[in-house]
Design an enzyme around this catalytic site. Sequence first.
Site, PDB file in Angstrom:
ATOM      1  CG  ASP A 197       3.088  -5.434  -1.049  1.00 53.59           C
ATOM      2  OD1 ASP A 197       4.355  -5.406  -1.329  1.00 53.59           O
ATOM      3  OD2 ASP A 197       2.444  -5.633  -2.183  1.00 53.59           O
TER       4      ASP A 197
ATOM      5  CG  ASP B 245       0.825  -5.408  -6.446  1.00 56.51           C
ATOM      6  OD1 ASP B 245       1.933  -4.846  -6.836  1.00 56.51           O
ATOM      7  OD2 ASP B 245       0.717  -5.505  -5.080  1.00 56.51           O
TER       8      ASP B 245
END
Lengths: 31, 418
Positions: B125, B327
């Site tokens: 992440d 992201d």
Amino acid sequence: AAIFGNVQQQTLEVVYDGAGGRVGFAPNGCS
Amino acid sequence: VQGRREIDSHIIQLSSLFPSPSSSCVLSTKASNTKSSLHVTHRHGTCSRLTNGKATTPDHVEILRLDQARVNSIHSKLSKKVNDRVRQSQSTNVPAKSGSTLGSGNYIVTVGIGTPKHDLSLIFDTGSDLTWTQCEPCVQTCYSQKEPIFNPSSSSSYYNVSCSSAPCSSLSSATGNAGSCSASNCVYGIQYGDQSFSVGYLAKEKFTLTSSDVFNGVYFGCGENNQGLFTGIAGLLGLGRDKLSFPSQTAKTYNKIFSYCLPSSSRYTGHLTFGSAAISSSVKFTPISTITDGTSFYGLDIVGITVGGRKLAISSTVFSTPGALIDSGTVITRLPPKAYAALRSAFKAQMSKYPSTSAVSILDTCFNLSGYKTVTIPKVAFSFSGGAVVELGSKGILYPFKMSQVCLAFAGNSDDNN
């Protein structure tokens, strides 16, 4: 903010250069 | 004209959008042959350790719902709205400044933790910083995960971190919550916007990426109280820009450089490679821009979008006012409303020969491609500051639900400032 998501990142090699302060994209860099 | 049209469009075999679930797993050669490289698997794919080789059909509407929850929590974090709900839990109060919601966690890597090594599947992440996993004895609660939960008492290289230590005080920038104390041990808490959270001890442990990439003393969260929408997955590998993130903690070895290729279908693995080995020579860079109140995020400056070779008439302030970030944990790209409107109308105009159909969740531009063998779609390219123009692969433009519902894989934000 706009958010560049992971669907759009497919078939690109995405490079995070934290020390260099830059992000890179290599189209077809995954084959 | 015909030549022009070919250069500016993708011709896609529709069967390639729907790989048969039984197809066997194809391993990424880069992940297999490159130093400091991990295989990236799609959570629902045939390659995932969690599906025992059988692809599970993901619930796309659920994926998009969780994705929106993640985007909402990122936006609330950036707009400094702090939701003041406090998460009560026995070991500590976690003031609830949401981190970024876990989202639908499509992509996972396997990392070894502890001595002896205990392999765990973690979401990677780039939109969060603290690496954490669930830990026995799960003093409060642990959600169900496929692999055995890590037990720190069975590892000879595990150490709790004292609450007077520097890493403990850097928790607030990494998680949005200051560290607290429990019997002089540092306690972390990270709440995700969608009622999921992880609370536990900030600890140090040996991390094994590959046989030659072993790191002693990596700070991570050993979660004793975890409530997640994330069943099956053991935790998260934080790749953000904060000093507690994994790239920052391994900067001496990898200089905060990492690269990845996401598998473009669930039957393939991709790679997550630390360090600058084997980065493609065709890479084009753009400077990271810093987002106020979002220093952990990798900010980007989008300066334009082209569809089918034509640059869209979007004023640059449409992008520069809200800013942008990249992201790996967000699925669908969110654009400022005016940019999305321009992309949608240009795309629709060049797809006029295909019948439109109803929207699905956040995707409002969908087509019924039943009966077609191939589809010709206009190419989409993003221009970033510094001159990088990135043409998306065909897989990066469409989100296929079913043959009769294939959608443009972009969504608009609700507000120009988002």
